[in-house]
Design a protein around this motif. Structure first.
Motif, PDB file in Angstrom:
ATOM      1  N   HIS A  50      20.394   2.497  50.392  1.00  0.00           N
ATOM      2  CA  HIS A  50      20.743   1.092  50.535  1.00  0.00           C
ATOM      3  C   HIS A  50      21.436   0.911  51.874  1.00  0.00           C
ATOM      4  N   ARG A  58      26.238  -7.532  57.657  1.00  0.00           N
ATOM      5  CA  ARG A  58      27.188  -8.640  57.542  1.00  0.00           C
ATOM      6  C   ARG A  58      26.788  -9.730  58.530  1.00  0.00           C
ATOM      7  N   HIS A  91      26.296   0.475  57.286  1.00  0.00           N
ATOM      8  CA  HIS A  91      26.045   1.843  56.808  1.00  0.00           C
ATOM      9  C   HIS A  91      24.708   1.891  56.092  1.00  0.00           C
ATOM     10  N   GLN A 142      30.171   5.982  43.904  1.00  0.00           N
ATOM     11  CA  GLN A 142      29.978   5.992  45.357  1.00  0.00           C
ATOM     12  C   GLN A 142      31.152   6.661  46.065  1.00  0.00           C
ATOM     13  N   GLU A 199      28.005   6.515  53.638  1.00  0.00           N
ATOM     14  CA  GLU A 199      28.301   6.372  52.212  1.00  0.00           C
ATOM     15  C   GLU A 199      27.187   7.048  51.432  1.00  0.00           C
ATOM     16  N   ALA A 222      32.752  -1.925  46.040  1.00  0.00           N
ATOM     17  CA  ALA A 222      32.426  -2.494  47.348  1.00  0.00           C
ATOM     18  C   ALA A 222      33.717  -2.807  48.095  1.00  0.00           C
ATOM     19  N   PHE A 230      34.961  -1.205  51.592  1.00  0.00           N
ATOM     20  CA  PHE A 230      35.438  -1.983  52.739  1.00  0.00           C
ATOM     21  C   PHE A 230      36.845  -1.517  53.119  1.00  0.00           C
TER      22      PHE A 230
HETATM   23  C1  OOG Z   1      29.464  -3.572  52.273  1.00  0.00           C
HETATM   24  C2  OOG Z   1      30.306  -2.839  51.277  1.00  0.00           C
HETATM   25  C3  OOG Z   1      29.627  -2.794  49.924  1.00  0.00           C
HETATM   26  C4  OOG Z   1      28.578  -0.936  48.588  1.00  0.00           C
HETATM   27  O1  OOG Z   1      27.853   0.060  48.569  1.00  0.00           O
HETATM   28  O2  OOG Z   1      29.273  -1.255  47.607  1.00  0.00           O
HETATM   29  C5  OOG Z   1      28.615  -1.731  49.814  1.00  0.00           C
HETATM   30  C6  OOG Z   1      29.964  -3.519  53.690  1.00  0.00           C
HETATM   31  O3  OOG Z   1      30.810  -2.667  54.029  1.00  0.00           O
HETATM   32  O4  OOG Z   1      29.472  -4.342  54.478  1.00  0.00           O
HETATM   33  O5  OOG Z   1      27.817  -1.456  50.672  1.00  0.00           O
END
Ligand code: OOG
Ligand code: NI
Length: 472
Positions: free
Chosen positions: A67, A71, A227, A268, A298, A403, A407
């Motif tokens: 994934h 942004r 990412h 995660q 990630e 998430a 962040f």
């Molecule tokens: C998105 C963060 C959320 C996840 O895997 O939960 C995310 C970001 O940092 O823009 O990617």
């Protein structure tokens, strides 16, 4: 005779994911290490677990699975990005409000673009978590900053018209021919490349004092991948191997704990953002090098999708872990507490998760399935008799708390927010309006899959199943 073959949306999607991976690997070489280690982890897991390893997705799917996270800065940019993803058969699913999910200043609302059809997911499940800056939220931005953001973001072009036109064509026609497909892929990939254009130093750091996320979105002239996340079958193993290679990981794995029962939802973890060289334009007119830390690596492990009932239980379990941890922070770790809380509340088998309507399953008819002369039976009877076999539906979405944790773990500073102000109200409907298309409710998608398989089972068996879960 056609001279060029048309590429279907799933082929375009698979190619797009690969191109972004190679772009991101060039830009952030540690990502390549993460992908290599993920591959090792998966190969070893499959060697240890044989066929069972593929219970939550075929090896081909999991190995290719990624994934991304991007942004954008305005409703206009979000609606454009949604046209681009539509070209690849990726549709908006779920609404995530990260403004309240974090104690830090994370002024964004998000959705995820992904295939919605099970066959499309099986062919290539590429998904992108996409966040939009809530630039009009007074808790974060005063009126002046809001207007500055509107001017700055309004003046940039993230996606050229040619890309948007090709994207619309692919969405309408279900794919593109060879030359157009190539052009679409080229333009789409390059719009997520890190820009070499110098960053306006004072503007960037004015925003960073409010929120590092806002600076990453509204402080630079273009967008970029934040990412890309490979999927592993054993995230604890991955975590240990990355540490052993000397790569600093965030303190813990987010989401459900490791335990002996079925994996649910999503686990995660990530390595910390690395310093990357950028050039800055300073107030004195000078252009000088500097560095920013915003992009990271990630990794995730996916489990079974929970029903609303299961999700409520999950939320209660997380709350129980929190309060237990608050009462004894030094002696025990979150992971140990969570493992115990899981054992206390969550059934230890897939079959019970299914029969207690806590998680989503489809139902396969066993090869040998004599039902006798009955006209109706309960799901429990049919499953316990081995006539119907529950097969887990994998969770294809995200968790707002994880998430926010992802962040937050990469912010050096909490930024600032004024909770005395009222936030801009956003929900799934308002964000759907921004996108100009309806955001799917993930539960409706999972639940439709379950219902279809049960309807099929009833037809084949010629009986009525008496206790089909009706709601989400
Ligand atoms: C998105 C963060 C959320 C996840 O895997 O939960 C995310 C970001 O940092 O823009 O990617
Ligand atoms: Ni992510």
């Amino acid at each position: 005779m056609p001279t060029t073959t048309k590429l279907q949306q799933w082929e375009l999607r698979a190619a797009f994911a690969l191109r972004l991976a190679s772009l991101y690997g060039d830009e952030v070489p540690a990502y390549n290490t993460l992908v290599d280690v993920s591959r090792e982890v998966n190969e070893d897991f499959i060697r240890r677990n044989g066929e069972d390893a593929e219970r939550l997705g075929s090896v081909e799917r999991v190995t290719a699975e990624r994934h991304g996270a991007i942004r954008v800065g305005s409703p206009r940019e979000l609606s454009q990005v949604s046209r681009i993803f539509a070209a690849f058969g990726m549709h908006p699913v779920g609404f995530y409000d990260l403004r309240d999910a974090s104690k830090s200043s994370v002024p964004v609302v998000s959705t995820a673009f992904r295939p919605v059809d099970p066959q499309e997911l099986a062919k290539n499940p590429f998904r992108v978590f996409t966040s939009m800056l809530a630039h009009d939220d007074r808790r974060f931005f005063d009126e002046e900053t809001q207007h500055q953001l509107e001017r700055f973001v309004g003046a940039r072009t993230l996606f050229p018209d040619e890309l948007l036109d090709l994207a619309d064509k692919s969405a309408e026609e279900g794919g593109l021919d060879g030359n157009e497909a190539e052009r679409l892929l080229e333009l789409a990939t390059s719009s997520f490349k890190l820009s070499p254009t110098p960053v306006d130093h004072d503007w960037y750091f004015k925003l960073e004092a409010i929120s590092a996320v806002a600076a990453d979105i509204g402080g630079v002239p273009s967008t970029h991948i934040n990412h890309l996340t490979p999927r592993v079958l054993d995230i604890d193993d991955l975590y240990a191997r990355m540490q052993a290679r000397g790569i600093t990981m965030i303190d813990e794995i987010q989401g459900p704990p490791h335990w002996e029962g079925p994996d649910i939802l999503l686990r995660q973890t990530s390595f910390r953002a690395l310093a990357e060289e950028r050039t800055f334009r300073h107030a004195d007119g000078g252009i000088r090098p500097g560095s920013l830390r915003v992009r990271f690596g990630e990794v995730e492990q996916r489990g079974i999708a929970l029903t609303e009932k299961g999700r409520n239980l999950y939320d209660r379990m997380v709350a129980e872990v929190d309060s237990w941890l608050a009462a004894s922070p030094v002696v025990t770790s979150r992971a140990e507490i969570a493992e115990q809380v899981w054992r206390k509340h969550l059934p230890g088998t897939e079959q019970e998760l299914a029969l207690q309507d806590l998680a989503y399953f489809t139902y396969r008819l066993a090869n040998t399935a004599p039902v006798g002369h009955t006209v109706s039976a309960s799901l429990r009877e049919l499953v316990e008799a081995g006539i119907l076999v529950p097969e887990p539906i994998v969770y294809e979405d995200f968790l707002p708390r994880s998430a926010a944790g992802i962040f937050q773990s990469n912010l050096t500073d909490d930024g600032s927010r004024d909770d005395g102000q009222t936030g801009t109200p956003y929900d799934i409907n308002r964000l759907s309006e921004v996108l100009g298309r309806r955001i799917f409710d993930p539960n409706e998608l999972y639940s439709a899959q379950r219902s279809e398989s049960l309807a099929q089972a009833q037809r084949t068996l010629g009986i009525t199943i008496t206790d089909i879960p009706s709601n989400k």
